[in-house]
Scaffold this motif. Structure first.
Motif, short mmCIF file in Angstrom:
data_model
loop_
_atom_site.label_atom_id
_atom_site.label_comp_id
_atom_site.label_asym_id
_atom_site.label_seq_id
_atom_site.Cartn_x
_atom_site.Cartn_y
_atom_site.Cartn_z
N PRO A 20 37.98 22.18 37.98
CA PRO A 20 37.03 21.07 38.68
C PRO A 20 35.56 21.54 38.71
CG PRO A 20 38.61 22.05 40.17
CD PRO A 20 39.05 22.57 38.80
N ASP A 21 35.49 22.76 38.69
CA ASP A 21 34.24 23.41 38.78
C ASP A 21 34.37 24.91 37.82
OD1 ASP A 21 35.75 25.39 39.97
OD2 ASP A 21 35.11 24.96 42.02
N ARG A 22 33.01 25.64 37.74
CA ARG A 22 32.67 26.87 37.09
C ARG A 22 33.72 27.98 37.28
NH1 ARG A 22 28.03 25.87 33.59
NH2 ARG A 22 27.06 24.07 34.26
N SER A 23 34.25 27.89 38.46
CA SER A 23 35.07 28.94 38.82
C SER A 23 36.37 29.52 38.01
CB SER A 23 35.28 29.07 40.48
OG SER A 23 36.39 27.89 40.54
N GLY A 24 37.06 27.91 37.56
CA GLY A 24 38.06 28.15 36.84
C GLY A 24 37.82 28.68 35.44
N VAL A 25 36.50 28.14 34.66
CA VAL A 25 36.21 28.53 33.52
C VAL A 25 35.97 30.02 33.53
CG1 VAL A 25 34.44 28.46 31.74
CG2 VAL A 25 35.09 26.40 32.97
N ALA A 26 35.19 30.59 34.49
CA ALA A 26 34.80 32.02 34.94
C ALA A 26 35.99 32.75 35.21
CB ALA A 26 33.85 32.11 36.20
N ALA A 27 37.29 32.27 35.63
CA ALA A 27 38.12 33.21 35.82
C ALA A 27 38.79 33.34 34.25
CB ALA A 27 39.35 32.46 36.77
N LEU A 28 39.08 32.19 33.69
CA LEU A 28 39.59 32.23 32.14
C LEU A 28 38.67 33.44 31.37
CD1 LEU A 28 40.34 28.73 31.49
CD2 LEU A 28 41.69 30.68 31.54
N ALA A 29 37.37 33.33 31.48
CA ALA A 29 36.54 34.32 30.72
C ALA A 29 36.89 35.56 31.01
CB ALA A 29 35.08 33.87 30.96
N PHE A 30 36.68 36.21 32.36
CA PHE A 30 36.92 37.40 32.92
C PHE A 30 38.50 37.89 32.35
CE2 PHE A 30 33.64 36.49 36.20
CZ PHE A 30 32.81 37.55 35.73
N GLY A 31 39.36 36.99 32.59
CA GLY A 31 40.81 37.18 31.99
C GLY A 31 40.80 37.56 30.63
N ALA A 32 40.12 36.86 29.81
CA ALA A 32 40.33 36.94 28.26
C ALA A 32 39.38 38.39 28.07
CB ALA A 32 39.17 35.97 27.60
N VAL A 33 38.47 38.77 28.72
CA VAL A 33 37.87 40.07 28.43
C VAL A 33 38.43 41.14 29.18
CG1 VAL A 33 35.62 41.48 29.05
CG2 VAL A 33 35.43 38.93 28.35
N LEU A 34 39.03 40.87 30.21
CA LEU A 34 39.70 42.16 31.01
C LEU A 34 41.17 42.22 30.73
CD1 LEU A 34 37.81 41.72 34.45
CD2 LEU A 34 37.46 43.56 32.75
N GLY A 35 41.76 41.15 30.34
CA GLY A 35 43.14 41.38 30.35
C GLY A 35 43.53 42.16 29.10
N PRO A 36 42.97 42.32 27.88
CA PRO A 36 43.25 43.17 26.73
C PRO A 36 42.97 44.77 27.26
CG PRO A 36 42.51 41.29 25.86
CD PRO A 36 41.96 41.15 27.33
N ALA A 37 42.01 44.77 27.94
CA ALA A 37 41.49 46.21 28.52
C ALA A 37 42.53 46.61 29.37
CB ALA A 37 40.29 46.10 28.66
N ILE A 38 42.82 45.75 30.27
CA ILE A 38 43.65 46.44 31.44
C ILE A 38 45.32 46.61 30.64
CG2 ILE A 38 44.95 45.54 33.50
CD1 ILE A 38 42.27 44.34 34.04
N HIS A 39 45.49 45.84 29.69
CA HIS A 39 46.93 45.78 29.00
C HIS A 39 46.95 47.15 28.34
CE1 HIS A 39 50.66 44.71 27.05
NE2 HIS A 39 50.09 45.13 25.78
N LEU A 40 46.01 47.84 27.93
CA LEU A 40 45.91 49.14 27.15
C LEU A 40 46.11 50.23 28.07
CD1 LEU A 40 43.27 48.52 24.58
CD2 LEU A 40 45.68 48.46 24.29
N VAL A 41 45.80 50.05 29.48
CA VAL A 41 45.96 51.04 30.59
C VAL A 41 47.29 51.48 31.00
CG1 VAL A 41 45.16 51.78 32.66
CG2 VAL A 41 43.46 50.86 31.34
#
Length: 121
Positions: A100-121
């Protein structure tokens, strides 16, 4: 997902058993459609709407899964890899479109960037 949707559906439910059963058929597709549509529906129409969407989703998914398993042996490996990649792309587009707003898109973008990096830790 379950908690956010059930708070919307609870006033129209006939009891705890209906809510618990509803959680068991919850899927991403039925969640996004119900979260968008149910708040605008009258309270007594929310659970029937949810059950219609959820059960229709299950019928299509089961039929698609059966067809996929049946046809998987006759499809080229490159096409199978593309179809496997299609699922995450579908969910990404679904969440972006239903946000409904940009917060959902921002959450997806942060998850796409940080998810793989955190998975490697």
């Amino acid at each position: 997902m379950a908690i956010s949707l059930m708070t919307i559906l609870r006033p129209g439910a006939r009891g705890a058993v209906e809510l618990y059963a509803g959680v068991h058929v919850l899927a991403t597709m039925s969640w996004t459609h119900s979260m968008r549509r149910c708040p605008d529906l009258p309270v007594d129409q929310r659970m029937p709407y949810y059950w219609g969407v959820a059960l229709a989703n299950w019928v299509v998914v089961i039929a698609g899964t059966a067809a996929g398993h049946t046809l998987a042996g006759s499809v080229a490996p490159e096409i199978l890899l593309g179809l496997v990649f299609l699922t995450p792309v579908f969910f990404l587009l679904l969440f972006v479109a239903e946000s409904p707003d940009r917060s959902g898109v921002a959450a997806l973008a942060f998850g796409a960037v940080l998810g793989p990096a955190i998975h490697l830790v």
